[in-house]
Structures are given as structure tokens and as C-alpha cells.
Scaffold this motif. Structure first.
Motif, mmCIF file in Angstrom:
data_model
loop_
_atom_site.group_PDB
_atom_site.id
_atom_site.type_symbol
_atom_site.label_atom_id
_atom_site.label_comp_id
_atom_site.label_asym_id
_atom_site.label_seq_id
_atom_site.Cartn_x
_atom_site.Cartn_y
_atom_site.Cartn_z
ATOM 1 N N GLU A 239 16.843 -41.658 -78.490
ATOM 2 C CA GLU A 239 16.166 -42.749 -77.777
ATOM 3 C C GLU A 239 15.095 -42.170 -76.635
ATOM 4 N N GLY A 240 15.205 -40.819 -76.468
ATOM 5 C CA GLY A 240 14.198 -40.294 -75.338
ATOM 6 C C GLY A 240 14.741 -40.469 -73.863
ATOM 7 N N LYS A 241 16.047 -40.591 -73.695
ATOM 8 C CA LYS A 241 16.591 -40.727 -72.461
ATOM 9 C C LYS A 241 17.278 -39.376 -71.718
ATOM 10 N N ILE A 242 16.855 -38.378 -72.106
ATOM 11 C CA ILE A 242 17.402 -37.058 -71.568
ATOM 12 C C ILE A 242 16.248 -36.107 -71.006
ATOM 13 N N SER A 243 15.214 -36.548 -70.663
ATOM 14 C CA SER A 243 14.166 -35.584 -70.072
ATOM 15 C C SER A 243 14.471 -34.983 -68.869
ATOM 16 N N ASP A 244 15.638 -35.304 -67.923
ATOM 17 C CA ASP A 244 16.255 -34.668 -67.096
ATOM 18 C C ASP A 244 17.362 -33.914 -67.259
ATOM 19 N N GLY A 245 17.564 -33.779 -68.507
ATOM 20 C CA GLY A 245 19.092 -33.136 -68.951
ATOM 21 C C GLY A 245 20.214 -33.970 -68.892
ATOM 22 N N ILE A 246 21.325 -33.405 -69.032
ATOM 23 C CA ILE A 246 22.525 -34.175 -69.190
ATOM 24 C C ILE A 246 23.626 -33.401 -68.131
ATOM 25 N N VAL A 247 24.651 -34.342 -68.014
ATOM 26 C CA VAL A 247 25.665 -33.810 -66.962
ATOM 27 C C VAL A 247 27.114 -34.173 -67.432
ATOM 28 N N CYS A 248 27.789 -33.432 -67.259
ATOM 29 C CA CYS A 248 29.341 -34.019 -67.724
ATOM 30 C C CYS A 248 30.484 -33.363 -66.801
ATOM 31 N N ALA B 188 24.572 -36.576 -61.111
ATOM 32 C CA ALA B 188 23.675 -37.347 -61.881
ATOM 33 C C ALA B 188 22.687 -38.158 -61.148
ATOM 34 N N GLU B 189 23.309 -38.835 -60.053
ATOM 35 C CA GLU B 189 22.530 -39.577 -59.173
ATOM 36 C C GLU B 189 21.142 -38.894 -58.555
ATOM 37 N N THR B 190 21.600 -37.629 -58.032
ATOM 38 C CA THR B 190 20.465 -36.950 -57.314
ATOM 39 C C THR B 190 19.619 -36.380 -58.124
ATOM 40 N N SER B 191 19.839 -35.815 -59.604
ATOM 41 C CA SER B 191 19.058 -35.191 -60.433
ATOM 42 C C SER B 191 18.496 -36.058 -61.366
ATOM 43 N N GLY B 192 19.011 -37.150 -62.065
ATOM 44 C CA GLY B 192 18.384 -38.117 -62.915
ATOM 45 C C GLY B 192 18.808 -37.690 -64.139
ATOM 46 N N ALA B 193 19.859 -36.618 -64.178
ATOM 47 C CA ALA B 193 20.384 -36.225 -65.663
ATOM 48 C C ALA B 193 21.504 -37.687 -66.107
ATOM 49 N N ALA B 194 21.503 -37.550 -67.557
ATOM 50 C CA ALA B 194 22.190 -38.683 -68.113
ATOM 51 C C ALA B 194 23.745 -37.990 -67.926
ATOM 52 N N PHE B 195 24.566 -38.854 -67.492
ATOM 53 C CA PHE B 195 26.207 -38.539 -67.491
ATOM 54 C C PHE B 195 26.660 -38.874 -68.812
ATOM 55 N N ILE B 196 27.389 -37.791 -69.326
ATOM 56 C CA ILE B 196 28.066 -38.058 -70.644
ATOM 57 C C ILE B 196 29.678 -38.123 -70.382
ATOM 58 N N HIS B 197 29.999 -39.112 -70.220
ATOM 59 C CA HIS B 197 31.582 -39.381 -69.852
ATOM 60 C C HIS B 197 32.468 -39.090 -70.925
ATOM 61 N N PRO B 198 33.493 -38.396 -70.554
ATOM 62 C CA PRO B 198 34.500 -37.809 -71.522
ATOM 63 C C PRO B 198 35.235 -38.804 -72.420
ATOM 64 N N PHE B 199 35.200 -40.129 -71.871
ATOM 65 C CA PHE B 199 36.275 -41.027 -72.759
ATOM 66 C C PHE B 199 35.735 -42.591 -72.471
ATOM 67 N N ASP B 200 35.287 -42.958 -71.416
ATOM 68 C CA ASP B 200 35.175 -44.359 -70.809
ATOM 69 C C ASP B 200 33.415 -44.631 -71.249
ATOM 70 N N ASP B 201 33.415 -44.754 -72.686
ATOM 71 C CA ASP B 201 31.931 -45.030 -72.991
ATOM 72 C C ASP B 201 32.123 -45.376 -74.493
ATOM 73 N N VAL B 202 31.135 -46.342 -74.899
ATOM 74 C CA VAL B 202 31.416 -47.090 -76.197
ATOM 75 C C VAL B 202 30.687 -45.970 -77.451
ATOM 76 N N GLN B 203 29.865 -45.273 -77.086
ATOM 77 C CA GLN B 203 29.456 -44.343 -77.947
ATOM 78 C C GLN B 203 30.580 -42.911 -78.238
ATOM 79 N N ILE B 204 30.940 -42.861 -76.913
ATOM 80 C CA ILE B 204 32.024 -41.713 -77.181
ATOM 81 C C ILE B 204 33.219 -42.269 -78.128
ATOM 82 N N ILE B 205 33.578 -43.405 -77.799
ATOM 83 C CA ILE B 205 34.733 -44.065 -78.594
ATOM 84 C C ILE B 205 34.366 -43.936 -79.889
#
Length: 422
Positions: free
Chosen positions: A73-82, A147-164
Motif C-alpha cells: 500500500e506504500g505506507k512505510i516510507s518512514d520505516g516501521i517500529v515494533c 512512532a508518533e515522533t518519527s512517522g514510522a508505522a507501528f507493527i503491533h504484536p497482537f492487537d491488529d486485524v492483519q496480525i490476527i
């Protein structure tokens, strides 16, 4: 604890889509019949070997599905964080390297060294580790702030529909692999992502299967929340089962699990340790504490599972070898072989010799002894750890200690003191 059956599940078609998305990265892990456990419990026990994934846990399924979706979806231009206690971090790191994405991974300071090294290995130059806090929850807050300060997409370990949905692909495999319908599935629960995913599939395709959630006794966040009827944060937890020790399960995971789990139970950490040793010594299977939760729960369901088809999710094998002494110690304490006492010793030559001759059994052993002569009093206290050859000999040992005037106090019942010794 019986659960309300009102359903609120992700779409099954989305799970099938997730399966296609991750199929070139995730292993189709075996569903193995275990003869020893089957004979022990009078049932057909199968192990779903998620410890055989490239990152040695099921967490890769959800992590890669989520990150790949954001990538497409092109939503990780600022990287990811977990944030992760270990296994989710490895799944994220592996995914970052596969997709050439920059990832920042927050982990507790208490994370075993082996897991840190694995994250570094799987992520290479694409994953940066930051150690913050003593628990997963502290790391998670730091990751949210980043995630809030950097713009990185947060990858939740469990509370996320696509993770589930990613974790749910495991259930599709079980349904394909089983020759007969599974009557029970025992599922380890940390934040609830795996249990939510398996429930998504089985409540659609195998409604009769009983889904049993299993948590460590020292961190029963899902069990407590279901009992309270609201997602509840625990004030404190025992972090020993690090892959499943969270203070608060995911909101989405709670809503799904309370609606579809047949039961949610907790297992003593000592029992988990004994299971780890049994699997290692008898099957040469190396499990981390969270990976042994489902098998550890079988004893509590001995009567219900007799003659039934049972699946235990073996969720991970990222165990640091340096923890084995502690694992052995906890197992001995749980099974009643190991005991700690505060002992009164007369301050005279030969006192310890008399203790060994007249208190210990012929095959018992002193494994811990702390004593320093600091004054000229008639008696002085020592901390003594004793390993029995037979746990049934405990009362006799204690009685001899009392009769001969050595007994001061029993330390196994004092968690604060025991935690300093173990």
C-alpha cells in the motif's frame, strides 16, 4: 471458566488472502503425532511444530502479513517500529530484511541475550534494536512514542486485524493436516493474537472443536479479563514465561477470545519448566517457556481429553541455554524435590556433620548452603537448600529437623525470599 459464544471474528476470506501473501516466506509446519504424550494421557496428541519456522516461532506469520500489506500500500516510507519480548521482534526483523525495509525494534532490557542475537541475525542492517524498560509493556510505550515522533508505522504484536489473520493461517494448515476432526486445541496466550486467529478459522470450519487458551500462572491477563467481563490490566506479572507475559491483552483479541474460547486456564511456571525438560530429554525438542504452555495444560484436562484427538500449539523454541539451570530449579521446586530452609545451627564443631548424619536421608543432597560465623552466640542461622531423592520424604525431613532443634522456617512458602535464591 466458560465463555460467551457471541461471535465477532475477522473474515475467513482475509485469512486465505493472508496465506497467499506469506506462503513463500513461512514454513508449512508439521502436525506431529506424539506417542509418549498420547500414551500418558490416553488420547491422540498432536504437536503443531511452529518452533520449526525460520524464526523458530509462529510470530512470522502475522508480522510478515502486516508488513507486506503496508509495503504493497506504500505506507512505510518512514520505516516501521515494533515492541516485543523476542519472537515478534524476530518476525519483524526477518520481514524487514526480506522486504528491505528499515525497522526499529524496542525490546525489554530483560530480554534473553539469545533472542537479541537472533533479532540482529534475522534483521541484519535493516533492524535496529533499542532496549527500554523491564517489561513488554514498557517497551511498547516507548515504541508508540517513537512512532508518533518519527512517522514510522507501528507493527503491533497482537492487537491488529492483519496480525490476527496472519496467525490464523496456522489453523488452515491444521485442518488440512488432521486425518480426523480435532476435539481439542490447546493454544498459548500472551497478548491473544494466536488464539484470536485460530478461533477465527475453527469457529467457521470446525465449530465442534473445543478451543482452550493457556496462560502462565504469573500473567493470567486473558483469564482475568474474561472473568471480569472487561479487558483488565494486571498490576504486576511474573515475566519468566517471557513470550506470554503481558499485563494487558489486546482489546480486539479480548473481544474475540471471550466470545469463542471454550475455556481459558493458567499453568504454573514450574510445570512449564518440567515440560521443557521432559520434551528435551525424551524427544530432543527444545522449547522456550511460552512454547511449552499448551503441553503443560494437558494434565488439567486429563479426564476430558481421554480417547480424543488433541492438538497442542508448540509456539516457539527461542530458549537461551543459559536459562536451563533456572528451568531445572523451578521444575524441581514444582515437583517437590527441592526445598529451602532457614536452619539453626549450634555454634560448635561437628554441628554440620550431625545435621548430615541425623537429618538428611541416605540419598538426599545439600545443594545450597549460606552461613557465616559472625558472633559468639549459641546458635546461628544458615540458609540450606536440600534436594530429595523422593518428594514424599519431605515431611519426614522436616520432622527430623524440628525434633533435633534445627528448624527455623521453611522458605519455599516465602516467594520474596525464594526469588532471591532461584
Amino acid at each position: 471458566m466458560k465463555i460467551n459464544k457471541t461471535l465477532n471474528l475477522p473474515a475467513l476470506e482475509a485469512v486465505k488472502t493472508a496465506r497467499k501473501s506469506i506462503e513463500n516466506v513461512v514454513n508449512y509446519t508439521p502436525l506431529q503425532y506424539n506417542a509418549r504424550l498420547s500414551e500418558q494421557f490416553g488420547a491422540n496428541i498432536f504437536l503443531k511444530r511452529e518452533d520449526l519456522q525460520p524464526v523458530r516461532s509462529y510470530k512470522l506469520r502475522g508480522a510478515y502479513n502486516k508488513i507486506k500489506s503496508l509495503f504493497n500500500e506504500g505506507k512505510i516510507s518512514d520505516g516501521i517500529v515494533c515492541a516485543s519480548a523476542g519472537n515478534h521482534a524476530q518476525g519483524v526483523a526477518f520481514s524487514c530484511k526480506q522486504l528491505r525495509i528499515k525497522g526499529t525494534i524496542f525490546m525489554p532490557v530483560t530480554t534473553p541475550k539469545q533472542k537479541l542475537e537472533q533479532v540482529e541475525m534475522f534483521g541484519g542492517t535493516y533492524a535496529e534494536i533499542r532496549l527500554v524498560g523491564d517489561t513488554f509493556d514498557a517497551s511498547k510505550k516507548a515504541a508508540f512514542d517513537f512512532a508518533e515522533t518519527s512517522g514510522a508505522a507501528f507493527i503491533h504484536p497482537f492487537d491488529d486485524v492483519q496480525i490476527i489473520e496472519g496467525q490464523a493461517t496456522l489453523a488452515l494448515e491444521i485442518l488440512e493436516q488432521q486425518k480426523e476432526k480435532s476435539d481439542y486445541i490447546f493454544i498459548p496466550i500472551g497478548g491473544g493474537g494466536l488464539a484470536s486467529g485460530i478461533a477465527t478459522v475453527f469457529k467457521e470450519l470446525s465449530k465442534e472443536t473445543q478451543l482452550i487458551g493457556v496462560e502462565p500462572k504469573g500473567a493470567p491477563s486473558m483469564k482475568t479479563s474474561i472473568h471480569n467481563g472487561v479487558n483488565t490490566e494486571l498490576s504486576e506479572i511474573d515475566g519468566f514465561v517471557d513470550g506470554a507475559a503481558v499485563k494487558r491483552v489486546g482489546d480486539l483479541n479480548f473481544e474475540i477470545c471471550r466470545n469463542v474460547l471454550s475455556d481459558c486456564i493458567s499453568v504454573d511456571e514450574g510445570k512449564v519448566c518440567d515440560t521443557i525438560l521432559q520434551l528435551y530429554n525424551k524427544e530432543a525438542i527444545v522449547l522456550e517457556p511460552a512454547g511449552a504452555l499448551s503441553i503443560s495444560a494437558l494434565e488439567q484436562y486429563r479426564d476430558q481429553i481421554k480417547d480424543k484427538n488433541v492438538v497442542c500449539i508448540v509456539s516457539g523454541s527461542n530458549n537461551d541455554i543459559t536459562r536451563m539451570e533456572e528451568i531445572k530449579e523451578r521444575a524441581l521446586l514444582y515437583k517437590g524435590f527441592k526445598h529451602y530452609f532457614m536452619v539453626k545451627f549450634p555454634q560448635r564443631p561437628g554441628a554440620l556433620k550431625d545435621f548430615v548424619l541425623y537429618v538428611l536421608g541416605a540419598d538426599d543432597d545439600i545443594t545450597h548452603f549460606e552461613y557465616t560465623k559472625k558472633n559468639s552466640r549459641e546458635t546461628a542461622l544458615a540458609i540450606v537448600g536440600i534436594e530429595l531423592s523422593n518428594p514424599n520424604d519431605f515431611e519426614g525431613l522436616k520432622q527430623r529437623m524440628q525434633n533435633l532443634g534445627y528448624f527455623e522456617s521453611y522458605l519455599n512458602d516465602n516467594p520474596d525470599v525464594l526469588n532471591m535464591l532461584v
